[in-house]
Design a protein around this motif. Structure first.
Motif, PDB file in Angstrom:
ATOM      1  N   GLN A 199      45.629  36.567  30.092  1.00 56.71           N
ATOM      2  CA  GLN A 199      45.120  37.132  28.844  1.00 56.71           C
ATOM      3  C   GLN A 199      46.105  38.115  28.241  1.00 56.71           C
ATOM      4  OE1 GLN A 199      41.041  38.600  29.301  1.00 56.71           O
ATOM      5  NE2 GLN A 199      40.840  37.399  31.176  1.00 56.71           N
ATOM      6  N   VAL A 200      46.790  38.838  29.107  1.00 59.16           N
ATOM      7  CA  VAL A 200      47.776  39.807  28.645  1.00 59.16           C
ATOM      8  C   VAL A 200      49.080  39.109  28.268  1.00 59.16           C
ATOM      9  CG1 VAL A 200      49.062  41.901  29.278  1.00 59.16           C
ATOM     10  CG2 VAL A 200      46.706  41.589  30.061  1.00 59.16           C
ATOM     11  N   GLY A 201      49.330  37.960  28.908  1.00 63.70           N
ATOM     12  CA  GLY A 201      50.561  37.227  28.645  1.00 63.70           C
ATOM     13  C   GLY A 201      51.693  37.594  29.569  1.00 63.70           C
ATOM     14  N   VAL A 202      51.359  37.905  30.832  1.00 63.81           N
ATOM     15  CA  VAL A 202      52.378  38.259  31.816  1.00 63.81           C
ATOM     16  C   VAL A 202      52.249  37.321  33.012  1.00 63.81           C
ATOM     17  CG1 VAL A 202      52.473  40.671  31.113  1.00 63.81           C
ATOM     18  CG2 VAL A 202      50.856  39.984  32.897  1.00 63.81           C
ATOM     19  N   PRO A 203      53.323  37.130  33.781  1.00 61.75           N
ATOM     20  CA  PRO A 203      53.258  36.246  34.952  1.00 61.75           C
ATOM     21  C   PRO A 203      52.470  36.868  36.089  1.00 61.75           C
ATOM     22  CG  PRO A 203      55.414  37.306  34.816  1.00 61.75           C
ATOM     23  CD  PRO A 203      54.689  37.656  33.552  1.00 61.75           C
ATOM     24  N   ASP A 204      52.047  36.015  37.037  1.00 57.80           N
ATOM     25  CA  ASP A 204      51.286  36.487  38.197  1.00 57.80           C
ATOM     26  C   ASP A 204      52.017  37.588  38.959  1.00 57.80           C
ATOM     27  OD1 ASP A 204      49.186  34.858  37.700  1.00 57.80           O
ATOM     28  OD2 ASP A 204      49.467  33.531  39.430  1.00 57.80           O
ATOM     29  N   ALA A 205      53.345  37.521  38.974  1.00 58.36           N
ATOM     30  CA  ALA A 205      54.123  38.503  39.729  1.00 58.36           C
ATOM     31  C   ALA A 205      53.871  39.922  39.256  1.00 58.36           C
ATOM     32  CB  ALA A 205      55.610  38.171  39.630  1.00 58.36           C
ATOM     33  N   ARG A 206      53.483  40.063  38.009  1.00 58.69           N
ATOM     34  CA  ARG A 206      53.232  41.401  37.466  1.00 58.69           C
ATOM     35  C   ARG A 206      52.056  42.071  38.175  1.00 58.69           C
ATOM     36  NH1 ARG A 206      55.203  46.012  35.561  1.00 58.69           N
ATOM     37  NH2 ARG A 206      53.762  47.040  34.098  1.00 58.69           N
ATOM     38  N   ALA A 207      51.103  41.277  38.680  1.00 58.38           N
ATOM     39  CA  ALA A 207      49.942  41.833  39.374  1.00 58.38           C
ATOM     40  C   ALA A 207      50.363  42.634  40.597  1.00 58.38           C
ATOM     41  CB  ALA A 207      48.984  40.719  39.763  1.00 58.38           C
ATOM     42  N   ALA A 208      51.274  42.077  41.385  1.00 60.10           N
ATOM     43  CA  ALA A 208      51.746  42.786  42.575  1.00 60.10           C
ATOM     44  C   ALA A 208      52.537  44.029  42.192  1.00 60.10           C
ATOM     45  CB  ALA A 208      52.600  41.853  43.427  1.00 60.10           C
ATOM     46  N   GLU A 209      53.266  43.950  41.094  1.00 65.75           N
ATOM     47  CA  GLU A 209      54.071  45.095  40.653  1.00 65.75           C
ATOM     48  C   GLU A 209      53.195  46.292  40.308  1.00 65.75           C
ATOM     49  OE1 GLU A 209      56.407  43.789  37.383  1.00 65.75           O
ATOM     50  OE2 GLU A 209      57.621  42.396  38.561  1.00 65.75           O
ATOM     51  N   VAL A 210      52.126  46.054  39.541  1.00 66.50           N
ATOM     52  CA  VAL A 210      51.299  47.194  39.128  1.00 66.50           C
ATOM     53  C   VAL A 210      50.463  47.723  40.297  1.00 66.50           C
ATOM     54  CG1 VAL A 210      51.253  46.592  36.688  1.00 66.50           C
ATOM     55  CG2 VAL A 210      49.494  45.663  38.215  1.00 66.50           C
ATOM     56  N   LEU A 211      50.121  46.878  41.256  1.00 68.83           N
ATOM     57  CA  LEU A 211      49.433  47.385  42.450  1.00 68.83           C
ATOM     58  C   LEU A 211      50.330  48.364  43.204  1.00 68.83           C
ATOM     59  CD1 LEU A 211      47.574  44.270  43.912  1.00 68.83           C
ATOM     60  CD2 LEU A 211      46.544  46.329  42.908  1.00 68.83           C
ATOM     61  N   GLU A 212      51.615  48.078  43.249  1.00 71.15           N
ATOM     62  CA  GLU A 212      52.543  48.993  43.903  1.00 71.15           C
ATOM     63  C   GLU A 212      52.654  50.292  43.115  1.00 71.15           C
ATOM     64  OE1 GLU A 212      57.152  49.149  45.583  1.00 71.15           O
ATOM     65  OE2 GLU A 212      56.367  47.325  44.650  1.00 71.15           O
ATOM     66  N   VAL A 213      52.660  50.200  41.796  1.00 71.20           N
ATOM     67  CA  VAL A 213      52.774  51.383  40.951  1.00 71.20           C
ATOM     68  C   VAL A 213      51.621  52.349  41.199  1.00 71.20           C
ATOM     69  CG1 VAL A 213      52.645  52.206  38.557  1.00 71.20           C
ATOM     70  CG2 VAL A 213      54.135  50.281  39.131  1.00 71.20           C
ATOM     71  N   VAL A 214      50.412  51.824  41.383  1.00 65.96           N
ATOM     72  CA  VAL A 214      49.244  52.696  41.573  1.00 65.96           C
ATOM     73  C   VAL A 214      48.927  52.941  43.038  1.00 65.96           C
ATOM     74  CG1 VAL A 214      48.258  51.969  39.371  1.00 65.96           C
ATOM     75  CG2 VAL A 214      47.541  50.811  41.476  1.00 65.96           C
ATOM     76  N   GLY A 215      49.777  52.498  43.930  1.00 65.64           N
ATOM     77  CA  GLY A 215      49.604  52.788  45.347  1.00 65.64           C
ATOM     78  C   GLY A 215      48.565  51.946  46.054  1.00 65.64           C
ATOM     79  N   LEU A 216      48.339  50.715  45.574  1.00 65.39           N
ATOM     80  CA  LEU A 216      47.339  49.844  46.192  1.00 65.39           C
ATOM     81  C   LEU A 216      47.948  48.591  46.828  1.00 65.39           C
ATOM     82  CD1 LEU A 216      44.301  49.872  43.698  1.00 65.39           C
ATOM     83  CD2 LEU A 216      44.457  50.998  45.929  1.00 65.39           C
TER      84      LEU A 216
END
Length: 299
Positions: A87-104
């Protein structure tokens, strides 16, 4: 009844702005206007000079977390983000990236139904970051966080602002965000009561001197003769509170006038005390430093 009335202010890139006011003041309504979820009856609510619906690829420009985020309890944190990524228009890999950013990262494979409230807040923030937006609108993001979580959030928001992003954070408690924000916009009953930098607000949090005397007439005469500014409308028989004068000066003047004092003390209301005074008094229609982006909405 108007939920927001003649409200004008600006939020700037590279800074964290605290959007403050008691519950029911109109903060969430204002954020919803910025996101095009509520239409103002007059005026404009713009982001970068554009209404939300005019922004190309808005989810890549604006990240918003309003009220409590909703999660499917059976999904893992990673799957939750993967659901939103297309929906945002980003690849699946972005999900893991933002989880790392927020410490999850360590909880990526855990089902969200077992998350604490603080972990859910972090996952909600991760969702807002999927599109790497330059503007973040966060409604009460510290709700449910423990002291460690609040400290993490403070550093997280400061980092986002240091990257040049525009960060608007709503809260009904100034003490919750005063170590985080650069600027403050304070509203009450849908109207603006103050807008400035946090440093300018702090300069207004002047210590009060409380003084009482059995000679009420003499005390009143001394206050008038000295030209001291009263901070309240209390009668002299209950004592008075003064601003812009220190206790030593009051004591010296009373001694010189032969005035007996029964109380002489300094009270520092601090920022939180000033905030409560601002939102508790009559709401003004404008503030010295405010200029327009959001004006008027009917409930």
């Amino acid at each position: 009844m108007r939920a927001v009335d003649d409200l004008s202010f600006e939020v700037h890139p590279g800074r964290v702005t605290g959007f403050l006011g008691p519950n029911g003041a109109g903060k969430t309504t204002t954020l919803r206007m910025l996101l095009g979820l509520v239409r103002p009856t007059s005026g404009t609510a713009t982001i970068g000079g554009l209404a939300y619906h005019q922004i190309p690829r808005p989810l890549r420009t604006v990240g918003a977390a309003l009220e409590a985020a909703s999660f499917h309890p059976g999904r893992t944190a990673l799957d939750h983000l993967r659901t939103y990524a297309p929906q945002v228009g980003v690849p699946d890999a972005r999900a893991a990236e933002v989880l790392e950013v927020v410490g999850l990262s360590g909880a990526a494979g855990r089902r969200v139904g077992g998350f604490s409230l603080g972990m859910r807040q972090r996952l909600g923030l991760a969702t807002t970051l999927l599109g790497d937006p330059q503007v973040l609108l966060l409604d009460e993001p510290a709700n449910g966080l423990d002291p460690e979580g609040i400290r993490w959030l403070r550093e997280f928001l400061r980092t986002l602002a240091a990257q040049g992003r525009t960060v608007l954070v709503s809260s009904h408690v100034l003490s919750e965000v005063e170590q985080t924000v650069d600027d403050v916009v304070i509203i009450a009953r849908g109207r603006l009561v103050h807008a400035s930098t946090l440093a300018e607000l702090a300069r207004r949090a002047r210590p009060h001197v409380r003084v009482a005397s059995p000679d009420t007439a003499g005390l009143a005469a001394l206050v008038e003769r000295a030209g001291w500014t009263r901070a309240d409308d209390a009668r002299a028989d209950r004592g008075v509170e003064l601003v812009d004068v220190d206790a030593a000066a009051v004591g010296a003047a009373a001694f010189a006038a032969g005035l007996e004092l029964h109380e002489l003390s300094t009270r520092d209301p601090g920022l939180e005390g000033l905030f409560l005074e601002l939102v508790g008094g009559p709401a003004a229609g404008a503030a010295d430093t405010a200029t327009g982006t959001t004006r008027g909405a009917a409930a």
